[in-house]
Design a protein around this motif. Sequence first.
Motif, PDB file in Angstrom:
ATOM      1  N   VAL A  37      19.301  33.077 103.011  1.00 21.16           N
ATOM      2  CA  VAL A  37      20.136  34.268 102.913  1.00 21.16           C
ATOM      3  C   VAL A  37      19.492  35.193 101.880  1.00 21.16           C
ATOM      4  N   ARG A  38      19.489  36.507 102.158  1.00 21.61           N
ATOM      5  CA  ARG A  38      18.880  37.461 101.239  1.00 21.61           C
ATOM      6  C   ARG A  38      19.651  38.775 101.317  1.00 21.61           C
ATOM      7  N   THR A  39      19.469  39.569 100.289  1.00 22.45           N
ATOM      8  CA  THR A  39      20.063  40.910 100.301  1.00 22.45           C
ATOM      9  C   THR A  39      19.246  41.816 101.204  1.00 22.45           C
ATOM     10  N   GLN A  40      19.929  42.763 101.828  1.00 22.67           N
ATOM     11  CA  GLN A  40      19.245  43.623 102.782  1.00 22.67           C
ATOM     12  C   GLN A  40      18.325  44.626 102.106  1.00 22.67           C
ATOM     13  N   ARG A  41      18.722  45.136 100.938  1.00 27.20           N
ATOM     14  CA  ARG A  41      17.926  46.139 100.238  1.00 27.20           C
ATOM     15  C   ARG A  41      17.816  45.759  98.774  1.00 27.20           C
ATOM     16  N   PRO A  42      16.748  46.175  98.116  1.00 29.06           N
ATOM     17  CA  PRO A  42      16.610  45.860  96.693  1.00 29.06           C
ATOM     18  C   PRO A  42      17.668  46.578  95.858  1.00 29.06           C
ATOM     19  N   MET A  43      18.069  45.933  94.756  1.00 31.68           N
ATOM     20  CA  MET A  43      19.089  46.477  93.865  1.00 31.68           C
ATOM     21  C   MET A  43      18.558  46.486  92.446  1.00 31.68           C
ATOM     22  N   ARG A  44      18.908  47.516  91.703  1.00 27.89           N
ATOM     23  CA  ARG A  44      18.482  47.626  90.320  1.00 27.89           C
ATOM     24  C   ARG A  44      19.136  46.522  89.496  1.00 27.89           C
ATOM     25  N   GLY A  45      18.347  45.954  88.595  1.00 30.48           N
ATOM     26  CA  GLY A  45      18.860  44.920  87.709  1.00 30.48           C
ATOM     27  C   GLY A  45      18.646  45.302  86.256  1.00 30.48           C
ATOM     28  N   GLN A  46      19.543  44.804  85.406  1.00 34.18           N
ATOM     29  CA  GLN A  46      19.476  45.109  83.988  1.00 34.18           C
ATOM     30  C   GLN A  46      19.287  43.807  83.218  1.00 34.18           C
ATOM     31  N   ALA A  47      18.319  43.856  82.281  1.00 40.78           N
ATOM     32  CA  ALA A  47      18.098  42.709  81.396  1.00 40.78           C
ATOM     33  C   ALA A  47      17.234  43.175  80.246  1.00 40.78           C
ATOM     34  N   PRO A  48      17.462  42.626  79.048  1.00 37.83           N
ATOM     35  CA  PRO A  48      16.617  43.003  77.900  1.00 37.83           C
ATOM     36  C   PRO A  48      15.172  42.560  78.129  1.00 37.83           C
ATOM     37  N   GLY A  49      14.230  43.435  77.821  1.00 41.53           N
ATOM     38  CA  GLY A  49      12.815  43.100  77.898  1.00 41.53           C
ATOM     39  C   GLY A  49      12.170  43.327  79.235  1.00 41.53           C
ATOM     40  N   LEU A  50      12.885  43.793  80.238  1.00 42.13           N
ATOM     41  CA  LEU A  50      12.265  44.059  81.535  1.00 42.13           C
ATOM     42  C   LEU A  50      11.306  45.247  81.445  1.00 42.13           C
ATOM     43  N   THR A  51      10.221  45.164  82.190  1.00 36.17           N
ATOM     44  CA  THR A  51       9.219  46.230  82.200  1.00 36.17           C
ATOM     45  C   THR A  51       9.750  47.414  82.998  1.00 36.17           C
ATOM     46  N   GLU A  52       9.847  48.563  82.325  1.00 33.63           N
ATOM     47  CA  GLU A  52      10.327  49.769  82.974  1.00 33.63           C
ATOM     48  C   GLU A  52       9.177  50.760  83.123  1.00 33.63           C
ATOM     49  N   LEU A  53       8.991  51.238  84.353  1.00 37.03           N
ATOM     50  CA  LEU A  53       7.999  52.277  84.621  1.00 37.03           C
ATOM     51  C   LEU A  53       8.689  53.637  84.620  1.00 37.03           C
ATOM     52  N   ASP A  54       7.961  54.656  85.049  1.00 35.17           N
ATOM     53  CA  ASP A  54       8.533  56.007  85.035  1.00 35.17           C
ATOM     54  C   ASP A  54       9.764  56.116  85.917  1.00 35.17           C
ATOM     55  N   GLY A  55       9.836  55.244  86.931  1.00 37.20           N
ATOM     56  CA  GLY A  55      10.966  55.294  87.847  1.00 37.20           C
ATOM     57  C   GLY A  55      12.193  54.575  87.354  1.00 37.20           C
ATOM     58  N   GLY A  56      12.136  53.912  86.201  1.00 39.95           N
ATOM     59  CA  GLY A  56      13.315  53.255  85.648  1.00 39.95           C
ATOM     60  C   GLY A  56      13.224  51.749  85.710  1.00 39.95           C
ATOM     61  N   THR A  57      14.372  51.114  85.657  1.00 35.31           N
ATOM     62  CA  THR A  57      14.442  49.659  85.610  1.00 35.31           C
ATOM     63  C   THR A  57      14.008  49.058  86.933  1.00 35.31           C
ATOM     64  N   PRO A  58      13.556  47.809  86.922  1.00 39.79           N
ATOM     65  CA  PRO A  58      13.123  47.171  88.168  1.00 39.79           C
ATOM     66  C   PRO A  58      14.278  46.961  89.134  1.00 39.79           C
ATOM     67  N   ALA A  59      13.911  46.836  90.398  1.00 37.55           N
ATOM     68  CA  ALA A  59      14.848  46.481  91.457  1.00 37.55           C
ATOM     69  C   ALA A  59      14.547  45.072  91.929  1.00 37.55           C
ATOM     70  N   PHE A  60      15.576  44.407  92.450  1.00 37.45           N
ATOM     71  CA  PHE A  60      15.419  43.010  92.837  1.00 37.45           C
ATOM     72  C   PHE A  60      15.983  42.772  94.226  1.00 37.45           C
ATOM     73  N   THR A  61      15.306  41.892  94.934  1.00 40.74           N
ATOM     74  CA  THR A  61      15.842  41.275  96.140  1.00 40.74           C
ATOM     75  C   THR A  61      16.289  39.877  95.774  1.00 40.74           C
ATOM     76  N   LEU A  62      17.522  39.551  96.071  1.00 39.11           N
ATOM     77  CA  LEU A  62      18.037  38.219  95.801  1.00 39.11           C
ATOM     78  C   LEU A  62      17.980  37.411  97.084  1.00 39.11           C
ATOM     79  N   ALA A  63      17.338  36.258  97.032  1.00 37.00           N
ATOM     80  CA  ALA A  63      17.171  35.420  98.217  1.00 37.00           C
ATOM     81  C   ALA A  63      17.463  33.976  97.859  1.00 37.00           C
ATOM     82  N   ALA A  64      18.062  33.273  98.805  1.00 38.37           N
ATOM     83  CA  ALA A  64      18.345  31.844  98.653  1.00 38.37           C
ATOM     84  C   ALA A  64      17.632  31.104  99.778  1.00 38.37           C
ATOM     85  N   PRO A  65      16.307  30.904  99.663  1.00 40.25           N
ATOM     86  CA  PRO A  65      15.557  30.259 100.753  1.00 40.25           C
ATOM     87  C   PRO A  65      15.675  28.736 100.714  1.00 40.25           C
TER      88      PRO A  65
END
Length: 917
Positions: A118-146
């Motif tokens: 099961v996985r998410t259909q589209r990536p979602m922004r995630g928040q956490a201290p220390g994540l690498t942020e580029l010019d576009g902002g915080t990273p996005a994540f796909t959550l999957a349970a393979p």
Amino acid sequence: MVGVVRAVAPWVRTRLRTAPVPAVALFVLVGITAFLCAAFPRAVDAYEGEGLRHELGVAVADQSALRFTAAPEPAYDPADPALRKAVSPREMTERQRRIVRTLPEPLRADPRESSYGVRTQRPMRGQAPGLTELDGGTPAFTLAAPAGLAEHAAVRSGRLPKPRAAAPYDPAAEAVVTSATAKALGIRVGTVVRVPRGGGEPLAVAVTGIVEPVRPAGSYWSVQPVLRTPTLLYTDGMPPAPYWHGTLLLAPEAAPALLALENEAEPYWDVAVDPGGFGAHDLDAARRAVAAVENGPVLSELREAVSPELQVISGLAEIFEEYAKLRGAIGPVVSVAAFGVGGVIGVVLLTAGGLAASRRRSELALLRARGGSMPGTAGRLLAEVAVPAVPAAVAGGTLAVLLVPEGRLWPAVLATVLVTVVACVALPLRAVLAHRRPRPSGGRDDVVRARPSRRRTVAELTLLVLAVAAVVAVRRRGTADGAEQGVDQLVSAAPVLLGVVAALALVRLYPLPLRLVARPVARRRGAIGFLALTRAGRAPATTVLPLLALLLALVTTAFGGSVLAGVEGARDRAAVLSVGADARVESAGALPKGLAETVRKLPGVTGVVEVYRETDLSLRDGDDAHGVTLLAAEPAAYARLARSTGLGGFPAKSLRRPDAGPLPVIVSPGAAERLGSGPRTIGPLSAALTVRVAAVRELTPGLSEGDFVLVDAAALTGPKAATTLLVSGGSVAGGPLRAAVREADRAQEARVALRSEERAAFAESPVQTGAERVYAVAVAAAAGYAVLALLLSLLQAAPERIALLARLRTMGLTRRQGRRLLVLENLPGSVLAGAGGVLVGWAVVLVLSPGVDLSRLAHASGGTALSRVPVELTVDAWSLLLPGAGVVVLAAGVAAVQAWLTTRRSSTTELRVGDSR
């Protein structure tokens, strides 16, 4: 008193005991022929099957897999127990089994590389201290349970997530990330990523471990590459700003926690197709199976068994379509070799039967004179031949099946049966034709006196019409036209038909040169030349079969050699055009200083040309959409390289900078049209050049595509460091060259390309390499059977020649004269076969060249350099002249050996009382 009747000795046993050598020779001939004929279709099946598996193996994982998804309904309740049960590990595994069981043959799932979960259909922004942020902002994540994460990942630090059941609104979950994701996004063990959830607090995903994929190139990780390696996404604003996209891998039991996320979760089943389940002739069935799965009855069945919203995406149809084009383009070319070798083999078998019948002419005539019936005689001869031929054919066919295990069985069996039938009926058929009615002895039946019958004339005209039709078909339709619908038999038989027609024409024309040469020779004092020509004219009219075998073999060899030469030449040409020299070192910017001198000192390097390259040169004509490349080099060195590579050679003085006036340049046709014939100013204002076109060349070293302007490097304003090194040397090794470049270029921006590596990459498909091997074997087999046909024709006339030489020796002929007589007697026929084979082979290549498509045989997939290199039949001098010369030399050598052996014997041994020779 009862009389004792003596049993008549069995015919077959008596013949085999009294003449074992011909039986053994027939056994060997039939065995080898059956092996070759049975192995040929299996070898074709083998390389075609290997090619199909190769195409599936090298295809991108998301194209070669069947990707099933069950999209959620527009409105659903994440807390619904039925929905939670639908994404449970047990239910997901059961649906995976249903999908695998329902796949039609020959589609078979590879359980080791298939994945589901099961996985998410589209990536979602995630928040956490220390994540690498580029010019576009915080990273996005796909959550999957393979499923099967523990079997496909090795833990580098931490641990795998605990397999505990989760509810849709659980506040926390555990996950792992790959080492590549952790490095790029700044994730560590213990990092908690908060993912938004619709209508509630975010889901806190705690990273419990960092894993490394076990088989990162496998379909489990590559169908969705973001599971393994993070990618960059871009915002919708202008300009687009990048941000990271990674994946959090949860335990399968935590799949219900994904149902309440802001972006709905969906079950998925990525079924990796096992390439090992495909054979050469599974292509059509595989295409039908894929169509049924993508939009057919199999999809309907799966929707009933798995989910009404089940969808499937796959690129298998495109893979199969591309392979079908490759196989369809190569198959007709290979079939030409099959027809050629098959024709040679059939004629040789008939020649062997004719030789046996002529050697036993007196015996069969006596048998007919004593009341033997033709059916009875033919039956005895058939049984006599079948005893050694049938076991030999069975042994040869069985050996072919054992040595070439892959492939269909029935073509090999059919080929073996055909060889057996031809070998068995050749002798009886020839005997029946020769003795069906009494013939007076002493009559001449030679190539000079023989007059073709009306039936033979009609047959020859029919073959001529077929040959003309085949040539027209080749030139109009070509070998690649409609190749996917099957091989065009008429097109494939064109070289064979031309060879047959040429052989029949040469036999009709053979007496004319003999008569022309015999007249001046008859006036000479010596009798050897006249006697040799007379004996050559007295050759039996049945020599048309050996001549036909020789011509077919020579035509097949010439055509096959031309095919291989055309393919090799195109690959060499394309490799040189792609690289520009034997090796190339290039960089987007300036190369390090001293690198050129370092490369010059490497083993095998004979020359280095430094080239300054600048793209997007402005010609100041208002057309900046079509880019032009500026190349600047030292004229003498670059001119030598252009001549040696054959890429637009020119005299060095035409490029040198003059003392005054516009700068001479060498340009491509497109640039020449834009520049015109007069002086023009090009380039930016800071480095403008006034140039005139000195020469136009379509190709130039160091540039495989696009328009160019080549100038003298000394004419450029300001120092211009080389951006490209064109290295010459046939034995340049890639290892030392790359080591030298790495040592000098610390930034690792320079790239190294070798002509040998580029050329090897053109033959990446087993279909290409297999077809080339089959063609090479076919050419070798044709040459071998040509030698055999020549030997059979010489053996057919050997007894009569030996007896004649013995009689002439009793009349005073010396040993030296006898040897000259036999050698000269063989020359007209061998020269006819050799010269005729050369001329016919040359004509066949020229006539059929426009219709033979070798592009797919030269390279499975096109490219920039390949598209600019024509791939066509090339007359190969070695395969054209060497076999023809070999026929003449071999015939003279065999005749010389026969004469030497004969002159060493006593004449009384050869001239026995009652000998009719």
